[in-house]
Design a protein around this motif. Structure first.
Motif, PDB file in Angstrom:
ATOM      1  N   LEU A 105       0.836  -1.203   0.000  1.00  0.00           N
ATOM      2  CA  LEU A 105       0.000   0.000   0.000  1.00  0.00           C
ATOM      3  C   LEU A 105       0.871   1.253   0.000  1.00  0.00           C
ATOM      4  N   TYR A 106       1.824   1.320   0.908  1.00  0.00           N
ATOM      5  CA  TYR A 106       2.664   2.513   1.002  1.00  0.00           C
ATOM      6  C   TYR A 106       3.444   2.750  -0.287  1.00  0.00           C
ATOM      7  N   THR A 107       3.941   1.693  -0.876  1.00  0.00           N
ATOM      8  CA  THR A 107       4.678   1.830  -2.138  1.00  0.00           C
ATOM      9  C   THR A 107       3.775   2.356  -3.244  1.00  0.00           C
ATOM     10  N   ARG A 108       2.559   1.805  -3.341  1.00  0.00           N
ATOM     11  CA  ARG A 108       1.596   2.295  -4.346  1.00  0.00           C
ATOM     12  C   ARG A 108       1.276   3.764  -4.146  1.00  0.00           C
ATOM     13  N   LEU A 109       1.309   4.227  -2.904  1.00  0.00           N
ATOM     14  CA  LEU A 109       0.964   5.617  -2.604  1.00  0.00           C
ATOM     15  C   LEU A 109       2.160   6.568  -2.674  1.00  0.00           C
ATOM     16  N   GLY A 110       3.311   6.052  -3.112  1.00  0.00           N
ATOM     17  CA  GLY A 110       4.448   6.935  -3.348  1.00  0.00           C
ATOM     18  C   GLY A 110       5.479   6.999  -2.243  1.00  0.00           C
ATOM     19  N   TYR A 111       5.383   6.148  -1.242  1.00  0.00           N
ATOM     20  CA  TYR A 111       6.388   6.132  -0.176  1.00  0.00           C
ATOM     21  C   TYR A 111       7.626   5.386  -0.669  1.00  0.00           C
ATOM     22  N   ARG A 112       8.788   5.931  -0.334  1.00  0.00           N
ATOM     23  CA  ARG A 112      10.056   5.373  -0.779  1.00  0.00           C
ATOM     24  C   ARG A 112      10.992   5.195   0.412  1.00  0.00           C
ATOM     25  N   PRO A 113      11.960   4.282   0.301  1.00  0.00           N
ATOM     26  CA  PRO A 113      12.891   4.057   1.413  1.00  0.00           C
ATOM     27  C   PRO A 113      13.597   5.342   1.839  1.00  0.00           C
ATOM     28  N   THR A 114      13.815   5.447   3.137  1.00  0.00           N
ATOM     29  CA  THR A 114      14.528   6.578   3.708  1.00  0.00           C
ATOM     30  C   THR A 114      15.431   6.053   4.825  1.00  0.00           C
ATOM     31  N   ALA A 115      16.250   6.929   5.351  1.00  0.00           N
ATOM     32  CA  ALA A 115      17.173   6.535   6.425  1.00  0.00           C
ATOM     33  C   ALA A 115      16.399   6.136   7.677  1.00  0.00           C
ATOM     34  N   PRO A 116      16.914   5.145   8.401  1.00  0.00           N
ATOM     35  CA  PRO A 116      16.267   4.765   9.656  1.00  0.00           C
ATOM     36  C   PRO A 116      16.191   5.951  10.620  1.00  0.00           C
ATOM     37  N   TYR A 117      15.140   5.981  11.403  1.00  0.00           N
ATOM     38  CA  TYR A 117      14.957   7.032  12.406  1.00  0.00           C
ATOM     39  C   TYR A 117      14.263   6.415  13.615  1.00  0.00           C
ATOM     40  N   GLY A 118      14.332   7.089  14.723  1.00  0.00           N
ATOM     41  CA  GLY A 118      13.630   6.666  15.922  1.00  0.00           C
ATOM     42  C   GLY A 118      14.250   5.458  16.591  1.00  0.00           C
ATOM     43  N   ASP A 119      13.540   4.979  17.620  1.00  0.00           N
ATOM     44  CA  ASP A 119      14.077   3.882  18.423  1.00  0.00           C
ATOM     45  C   ASP A 119      13.097   2.712  18.549  1.00  0.00           C
ATOM     46  N   ASP A 120      12.203   2.570  17.583  1.00  0.00           N
ATOM     47  CA  ASP A 120      11.247   1.463  17.604  1.00  0.00           C
ATOM     48  C   ASP A 120      12.011   0.156  17.384  1.00  0.00           C
ATOM     49  N   PRO A 121      12.037  -0.742  18.373  1.00  0.00           N
ATOM     50  CA  PRO A 121      12.817  -1.973  18.221  1.00  0.00           C
ATOM     51  C   PRO A 121      12.249  -2.936  17.175  1.00  0.00           C
ATOM     52  N   TYR A 122      10.997  -2.730  16.758  1.00  0.00           N
ATOM     53  CA  TYR A 122      10.384  -3.628  15.778  1.00  0.00           C
ATOM     54  C   TYR A 122      10.476  -3.080  14.354  1.00  0.00           C
ATOM     55  N   ALA A 123      10.922  -1.854  14.188  1.00  0.00           N
ATOM     56  CA  ALA A 123      11.028  -1.260  12.853  1.00  0.00           C
ATOM     57  C   ALA A 123      12.109  -1.957  12.049  1.00  0.00           C
ATOM     58  N   GLU A 124      11.750  -2.324  10.818  1.00  0.00           N
ATOM     59  CA  GLU A 124      12.698  -2.979   9.919  1.00  0.00           C
ATOM     60  C   GLU A 124      12.784  -2.271   8.573  1.00  0.00           C
ATOM     61  N   LEU A 125      11.845  -1.387   8.314  1.00  0.00           N
ATOM     62  CA  LEU A 125      11.784  -0.670   7.045  1.00  0.00           C
ATOM     63  C   LEU A 125      11.278   0.740   7.326  1.00  0.00           C
ATOM     64  N   TRP A 126      11.975   1.735   6.767  1.00  0.00           N
ATOM     65  CA  TRP A 126      11.615   3.128   6.965  1.00  0.00           C
ATOM     66  C   TRP A 126      11.306   3.736   5.598  1.00  0.00           C
ATOM     67  N   LEU A 127      10.184   4.429   5.521  1.00  0.00           N
ATOM     68  CA  LEU A 127       9.725   5.013   4.253  1.00  0.00           C
ATOM     69  C   LEU A 127       9.378   6.477   4.478  1.00  0.00           C
ATOM     70  N   ALA A 128       9.361   7.247   3.387  1.00  0.00           N
ATOM     71  CA  ALA A 128       9.002   8.660   3.460  1.00  0.00           C
ATOM     72  C   ALA A 128       8.325   9.074   2.151  1.00  0.00           C
TER      73      ALA A 128
END
Length: 165
Positions: free
Chosen positions: A136-159
């Protein structure tokens, strides 16, 4: 509910402690925890992760709830970590309301609301096993970005840049 009609839903800001918001957020977390651990989530786990919702209150953010008539069918949170930046979180559509553009409707409403606060960029993070969300996010134009924050479960960051509507 028969088939979703997300284009006719109302999507409105709703306090995180409103009964509709609480029920949707608990269902979201139950599904997220269950998928991660491969077992049913314990109610105490859901309550612990739910927390107090302060990240979606006041100047820190907000929660939008989608309703089909009076029936709450989904939610999406927007955090406001810094001027000009918003973060998409807690995107959830109840099972019977899925498909037919339901996720798109919620994310678009969140982007519009974030834009109204002055945000020019929307960030999000997710887990790699949440393939439906990533698609869904990819279809809506979100693209990979640098990791941010401290969420221990985050594996993919998009913007996504939020051009004026």
């Amino acid at each position: 509910m028969t088939s979703p009609t997300p284009d006719t839903w109302t999507v409105t800001p709703t306090p995180v402690d409103h009964p509709d918001a609480d029920a949707l957020l608990r269902a979201y977390l139950d599904e997220l925890i269950s998928r991660y651990y491969g077992r049913p989530a314990e109610p105490a786990e859901v309550t612990h992760v739910l927390g107090d919702g302060d990240d979606l209150r006041g100047s820190r953010g907000f929660l939008l709830v989608a309703r089909d008539g009076q029936l709450p069918v989904g939610c999406v949170g927007v955090r406001l970590p810094a001027p000009g930046t918003a973060e998409l979180t807690r995107v959830y559509v109840a099972g019977p309301a899925r498909r037919g553009g339901a996720g798109r409707r919620l994310v678009t409403a969140a982007e519009d609301a974030a834009r109204a606060t002055g945000a020019r960029r929307m960030l999000l993070n997710t887990r790699k096993d949440l393939t439906e969300a990533i698609a869904l996010y990819t279809r809506l134009g979100y693209r990979p970005t640098a990791p941010y924050g401290d969420d221990p479960y985050a594996e993919l960051w998009l913007a996504k840049d939020l051009a004026p509507a």
